[in-house]
Motif scaffolding. Structure first.
Motif, short mmCIF file in Angstrom:
data_model
loop_
_atom_site.label_atom_id
_atom_site.label_comp_id
_atom_site.label_asym_id
_atom_site.label_seq_id
_atom_site.Cartn_x
_atom_site.Cartn_y
_atom_site.Cartn_z
N ASN A 84 0.72 -10.22 0.30
CA ASN A 84 0.34 -8.95 1.04
C ASN A 84 0.93 -7.67 0.16
O ASN A 84 0.00 -6.63 0.08
CB ASN A 84 0.69 -8.95 2.42
N MET A 85 2.18 -7.73 -0.28
CA MET A 85 2.48 -6.55 -1.08
C MET A 85 2.03 -6.36 -2.48
O MET A 85 2.39 -5.44 -2.82
CB MET A 85 4.13 -6.85 -1.05
N ASN A 86 1.36 -7.17 -2.71
CA ASN A 86 0.33 -7.06 -3.93
C ASN A 86 -0.92 -6.42 -3.74
O ASN A 86 -1.78 -5.89 -4.52
CB ASN A 86 0.07 -8.31 -4.86
N ILE A 87 -1.56 -6.41 -2.41
CA ILE A 87 -2.60 -5.81 -1.99
C ILE A 87 -2.79 -4.60 -1.23
O ILE A 87 -3.26 -3.64 -1.49
CB ILE A 87 -3.37 -6.67 -0.92
N TYR A 88 -1.66 -4.39 -0.37
CA TYR A 88 -1.30 -3.18 0.40
C TYR A 88 -0.05 -2.25 -0.06
O TYR A 88 0.61 -2.77 -0.89
CB TYR A 88 -0.98 -3.63 1.92
N GLU A 89 -0.31 -0.92 0.22
CA GLU A 89 0.98 -0.20 -0.01
C GLU A 89 1.29 0.81 1.15
O GLU A 89 0.48 0.72 2.26
CB GLU A 89 0.55 0.82 -1.14
N THR A 90 2.45 1.34 1.29
CA THR A 90 2.92 2.14 2.39
C THR A 90 3.16 3.56 1.99
O THR A 90 3.28 3.89 0.60
CB THR A 90 4.17 1.53 2.94
N LEU A 91 3.36 4.45 2.86
CA LEU A 91 3.87 5.95 2.67
C LEU A 91 5.05 6.11 1.70
O LEU A 91 5.26 6.69 0.69
CB LEU A 91 4.21 6.92 3.76
N TYR A 92 5.89 5.10 2.34
CA TYR A 92 7.42 5.11 1.83
C TYR A 92 7.83 3.50 1.81
O TYR A 92 7.48 2.68 2.42
CB TYR A 92 8.56 5.87 2.41
N GLY A 93 8.81 3.33 0.51
CA GLY A 93 9.09 2.00 0.66
C GLY A 93 10.48 2.02 -0.17
O GLY A 93 10.89 3.28 -0.47
N PHE A 94 11.13 0.70 -0.45
CA PHE A 94 12.26 0.82 -0.99
C PHE A 94 12.49 0.88 -2.66
O PHE A 94 11.57 0.00 -3.01
CB PHE A 94 13.25 -0.29 -0.28
N SER A 95 13.42 1.48 -3.20
CA SER A 95 13.57 1.53 -4.56
C SER A 95 14.12 0.02 -5.07
O SER A 95 14.73 -0.71 -4.10
CB SER A 95 14.16 2.44 -4.81
N GLU A 96 14.41 -0.21 -6.37
CA GLU A 96 15.20 -1.28 -6.71
C GLU A 96 16.71 -1.33 -6.20
O GLU A 96 17.07 -2.36 -5.75
CB GLU A 96 15.05 -1.34 -8.41
N ASP A 97 17.16 -0.12 -5.93
CA ASP A 97 18.55 -0.04 -5.39
C ASP A 97 18.57 0.19 -3.98
O ASP A 97 19.26 0.78 -3.44
CB ASP A 97 19.45 0.97 -6.10
N ILE A 98 17.41 -0.19 -3.16
CA ILE A 98 17.22 -0.19 -1.75
C ILE A 98 17.60 1.37 -1.20
O ILE A 98 18.21 1.25 -0.08
CB ILE A 98 18.11 -1.15 -1.06
N LYS A 99 16.85 2.09 -1.75
CA LYS A 99 16.60 3.56 -1.07
C LYS A 99 15.25 3.85 -1.06
O LYS A 99 14.38 3.57 -1.68
CB LYS A 99 17.49 4.31 -2.13
N PRO A 100 15.06 4.64 0.23
CA PRO A 100 13.70 5.07 0.37
C PRO A 100 13.09 5.87 -0.90
O PRO A 100 13.64 6.84 -1.21
CB PRO A 100 13.73 5.81 1.74
N ILE A 101 12.14 5.43 -1.22
CA ILE A 101 11.11 6.39 -2.07
C ILE A 101 9.60 6.43 -1.86
O ILE A 101 9.09 5.62 -1.05
CB ILE A 101 11.20 5.65 -3.70
N PRO A 102 9.02 7.72 -2.07
CA PRO A 102 7.79 7.69 -1.79
C PRO A 102 6.58 6.82 -2.76
O PRO A 102 6.94 6.68 -3.59
CB PRO A 102 7.34 9.29 -2.20
N ILE A 103 5.69 6.44 -2.01
CA ILE A 103 4.67 5.46 -2.70
C ILE A 103 3.33 6.19 -2.58
O ILE A 103 3.06 6.50 -3.31
CB ILE A 103 4.82 4.01 -2.18
N LEU A 104 2.72 5.95 -1.46
CA LEU A 104 1.55 6.67 -1.16
C LEU A 104 1.66 8.16 -0.87
O LEU A 104 0.84 8.99 -0.87
CB LEU A 104 0.68 5.86 -0.17
N ALA A 105 3.04 8.52 -0.43
CA ALA A 105 3.28 9.92 -0.06
C ALA A 105 3.65 10.66 -1.10
O ALA A 105 4.39 10.03 -2.18
CB ALA A 105 4.30 9.95 0.87
N GLU A 106 3.37 12.07 -1.10
CA GLU A 106 4.10 12.91 -2.49
C GLU A 106 5.50 13.09 -2.21
O GLU A 106 6.39 13.23 -3.08
CB GLU A 106 3.36 14.09 -2.33
N GLY A 107 5.75 13.02 -0.94
CA GLY A 107 7.03 13.31 -0.32
C GLY A 107 7.09 13.62 1.19
O GLY A 107 6.07 13.45 1.78
N VAL A 108 8.21 14.03 1.63
CA VAL A 108 8.47 14.27 2.99
C VAL A 108 9.05 15.45 3.40
O VAL A 108 10.20 15.65 2.69
CB VAL A 108 8.85 12.97 3.77
#
Length: 524
Positions: free
Chosen positions: A65-89
């Protein structure tokens, strides 16, 4: 014990290989040119329960699923929230509004552009069918405030909200507005990710193919955890379902498949010098745990549970269950991470103290009642843990019996108030998420893993998610660690790793929480 030490020492030599593989994967390789095209075959041991990304927390589903779908925010490599489909918050000073601005030009696999209506419909559906829907509990309502903007109005300030919202356990994926009213598992499997769904044949395979109109996130130079700039080099990827580990390894050796989600450690040791095979160590993969049903005797008695805690030889359990890829760790966070609670509870860990355990059983009034250990036949670590634990408990006089069923049946049984006393479980994604993701599974209003809520632990969880600073949350987590070693409702056995394997022709593969089949390619 000799054989267990031998397993552990075998790991040390193999770990070096894994570290080398990891270093090579992360090192820049300017001499290698990415190759577009080809078909990659990834093997996993079980069917995905659902390809509806938000309605399941299954690893077998997340792999795909994580190759098919995306989220507004997700975790970076160092497990910090980063924007994905969002520009920001933009978070208001009082913490009561979160204004998410969306990226423009992002296309769904059906060709429609993502907008605020899709986001609102997706998240309202998540409130109904999301497998971790309580992550939206702090949100009072979601308002469309622009074509590419949604605003969350919060019930109260929750400093950890963005961290929880970024969770990939059962991700808050964004899907087309027309799928917003569908039941769990009944959506059209359309996302915004670099690959799109083609077909699912249960017990055989799932096929996905490159989405040529994928909207890359150009804010990054490359992939970053669950986000970053993703590039789909492959034409298609087939996730094959092969339950038997030996058959998986044979297919890899024969060149019939390209990546194994998990290779057994004995096979890894045998193949470590094979030039056609590359091993990839994922050391901090899961917590090995043993969970009590605190609702029924004899496991409803805290002294009985303490007896089990001090009786267990964790080194023996971990060496056999993980086949050597493990770390002894009493902590309910990984050692050296932000919320490492130090030595709290260490005096109860890996004691293997038979006499003390027998005395605690007598204090508990235990009288030989049957103690049913629930385990499954699909996840090898679970079954191996159950066998070793049962033998150690029999040694102190506990009438331990094993009930081994398939994984779906085990999940159903453990949701019952009766019928089991202890349950072997690898907790993978939860400790990766940090203390909020982990402790959420042990507290109400969601059903705690150990069935019966502990009011003090519930209160500490609320204190944790409302802590205004990292320092405040660290102090709260130390109290949580203390409480877990007071109620003994769940036992931390140790930290287990996972060994992946790939053909040498697979380039760019970096071990992660799921096989990122973007940013990898095939060489002849």
């Amino acid at each position: 014990m000799n054989i267990h030490r031998k397993l552990a020492s075998g790991l040390r030599s193999l770990s070096a290989v894994g570290v080398i593989a990891l270093a090579a994967a992360f090192s820049p390789a300017p001499a290698q040119a990415q190759v577009k095209g080809g078909e990659l075959v990834v093997v996993q041991g079980s069917n995905p329960p659902s390809l509806d990304g938000m309605s399941t927390s299954s690893q077998a589903s997340r792999n795909i699923n994580m190759n098919i779908y995306e989220t507004l925010y997700g975790f970076s490599e160092d497990i910090k929230p980063i924007p994905i489909l969002a520009e920001g918050v933009d978070i208001s000073e009082d913490g009561l509004t979160y204004v998410f601005t969306l990226r423009k030009g992002v296309l769904f696999h059906n060709g429609d552009e993502m907008n605020a209506r899709d986001v609102k419909a997706s998240l309202e559906r998540y409130r109904r069918v999301g497998a971790t829907k309580n992550l939206l509990a702090p949100v009072k309502d979601i308002e469309i405030t622009g074509e590419y903007e949604v605003t969350f109005h919060m019930v109260e300030p929750t400093p950890t909200f963005l961290e929880a919202f970024s969770s990939p356990r059962a991700p808050a994926i964004i899907i087309p507005e027309e799928d917003g009213d569908t039941e769990a598992g009944k959506n059209s499997f359309i996302g915004t990710g670099p690959y799109k769904f083609v077909e699912y044949v249960p017990d055989d395979h799932v096929t996905i193919e490159r989405f040529d109109d994928y909207s890359q996130d150009l804010r990054s130079d490359g992939i970053d955890g669950f986000g970053g700039k993703k590039t789909a080099w492959l034409d298609r990827v087939i996730f094959r379902i092969i339950p038997e580990p030996g058959a998986q390894v044979a297919a890899l050796e024969a060149g019939e498949v390209d990546i194994l989600e998990q290779i057994p450690m004995p096979a890894a040791r045998r193949l470590e010098s094979d030039p056609d095979i590359v091993l990839h160590e994922n050391a901090r993969w899961a917590f090995t745990t043993f969970i009590f049903n605190t609702n029924v005797p004899p496991s409803d008695n805290v002294k009985f549970r303490e007896a089990v805690q001090v009786a267990l030889n964790m080194e023996e359990i971990m060496a056999i269950s993980s086949e050597g890829l493990y770390t002894l760790n009493h902590r309910w966070q990984y050692e050296g991470t932000t919320y490492d609670p130090g030595q709290i509870g260490a005096e109860y860990y890996n004691q293997a103290d038979t006499e003390r355990a027998k005395a605690l059983l007598e204090e508990a009034g235990y009288n030989g009642e049957e103690f049913v250990i629930l385990t499954d036949s699909n996840i090898p670590q679970h079954g191996r843990s159950a066998v070793v634990i049962a033998e150690q408990l029999k040694a102190i006089g506990i009438n331990a019996v094993i009930n081994q069923v398939d994984w779906p049946t085990a999940l159903n049984i453990r949701m019952q108030d009766e019928g089991w006393n202890g349950w072997t479980l690898q907790m993978g994604i939860e400790p990766y998420l940090g203390p909020v993701g982990l402790i959420a599974t042990l507290t109400s209003p969601a059903r705690p893993h150990f069935v019966k809520p502990d009011p003090e632990l519930d209160a500490l969880y609320q204190e944790l998610i409302k802590g205004e600073t990292v320092e405040a949350r660290q102090e709260t987590f130390k109290k949580i660690q203390t409480r877990l070693y007071e109620i003994f409702a769940i036992i931390k056995v140790g930290d287990s790793g996972l060994m992946h394997a790939s053909r040498a022709s697979v380039k760019g593969f970096i071990p992660f929480r799921f096989p990122r089949v973007y940013d990898i390619w095939l060489e002849d």
